[in-house]
Design a protein around this motif. Structure first.
Motif: not given
Length: 337
Positions: A169-175, A202-208
């Protein structure tokens, strides 16, 4: 950070080439790239044409690191490599895989515009048939699915056996929502973030936000080997190194990153020179027995053939387009100094 060379120096070092592809990949049938001969060796600058100047400037940082600076020291000399299967029909799968001397892991493109889930399942199933039950298969949707579509697709593809799904999926929220939906459904498919890392402010957002199980990192989009290493460390997630459809010169940078990662548990997507019908070196940087080495990567950077560069030199209009783009990317970097 390596000092930024002058624009005049970089333009004098620039050679724009257009290389034919063996098969259509991400809508691309020809790959344009700018080769830069710096004092520390050849580098490559090849942001995709649709990318804006800010993205192109990060790619230029990586070129400066390789051509004018130094890359971090390796901790390994050998890197495992996966095969890459574009969104072809099942009948073409075996022929594509035959071009790769890397058969234990394959990345398969899915969610191609104009195709269906049935097409994806057929393609992945054929890859499984060709490679056998022990091979590791990962799929890459380039963010094309909604959460619902991704859950449906990965539930179907799970039966074939997946190592992970890259940017479904495209967004962090969707992932994050997809990971939760899959867990609730008992579908054990890890999620890898690619575009959410390399094209994010903000490439660290996926982890947070718990949006991924691992990260896919690419040297050029992240601004070089040192910057990519810092992002991986800050994320604290396992990493896979991939290419951006590079020539052998660009792939050498990917090998440098994979070789420098403190931990590397997955084969890397650095075998994409097999998708090019021509390259700028006599001996393209292709895996042997499923691996690439740091020595061969250095040979690729040292082995650029001026005759090949001349043979595949882009036309005057594209030369001018890329040189003007280089000027804009350089100005973007210079404004940040």
């Amino acid at each position: 950070m390596t000092d930024l060379p002058s624009l005049e120096e970089m333009l004098a070092a620039a050679h724009v080439v257009t290389l034919p592809m063996r098969v259509r990949f991400r809508g691309v049938t020809e790959r344009e790239a700018v080769l830069l001969k710096g004092p520390r060796g050849w580098a490559e600058w090849a942001p995709f044409p649709e990318y804006g100047d800010a993205d192109a400037a990060r790619w230029l940082l990586a070129s400066v690191e390789l051509g004018w600076g130094e890359v971090p020291a390796p901790v390994r000399i050998e890197v495992g490599v996966n095969a890459t299967v574009p969104a072809v029909g099942p009948g073409e799968v075996e022929g594509v895989l035959a071009t790769f001397d890397a058969r234990r892991t394959a990345k398969v493109k899915v969610a191609e515009r104009g195709q269906s889930l049935t097409d994806d399942v057929a393609r992945v199933t054929e890859v499984r048939r060709v490679l056998g039950p022990d091979a590791r298969i990962r799929v890459d949707a380039n963010g094309a699915w909604s959460v619902a579509d991704a859950a449906e697709a990965l539930t179907a593809l799970f039966r074939v056996g997946l190592e992970y799904a890259e940017q479904p999926c495209a967004t962090v929220e969707e992932l994050a929502a997809l990971r939760l939906a899959l867990a609730r459904a008992g579908v054990d498919v890890p999620i890898a973030a690619d575009e959410s890392i390399r094209r994010a402010e903000d490439p660290l957002r996926v982890a947070r936000e718990g949006a991924a199980d691992l990260v896919v990192v690419k040297v050029a989009p992240l601004g070089g080997v040192a910057r990519a290493l810092a992002i991986v460390e800050a994320c604290g997630l396992p990493a896979v190194v991939s290419s951006a459809l590079d020539t052998s010169v660009g792939l050498a940078g990917g090998v440098a990153l994979a070789a420098a990662l403190p931990q590397l548990d997955h084969d890397c997507g650095l075998g994409t020179a097999a998708l090019l019908a021509a390259d700028v070196v006599p001996d393209p940087l292709l895996p042997r027995a499923g691996t690439l080495t740091t020595d061969r990567a250095q040979e690729a950077r040292d082995g650029v053939d001026p005759r090949r560069v001349a043979a595949y030199r882009s036309g005057a209009e594209r030369q001018q387009w890329w040189r003007e783009r280089l000027g804009r990317a350089h100005a973007h970097l210079a404004a940040q100094v």
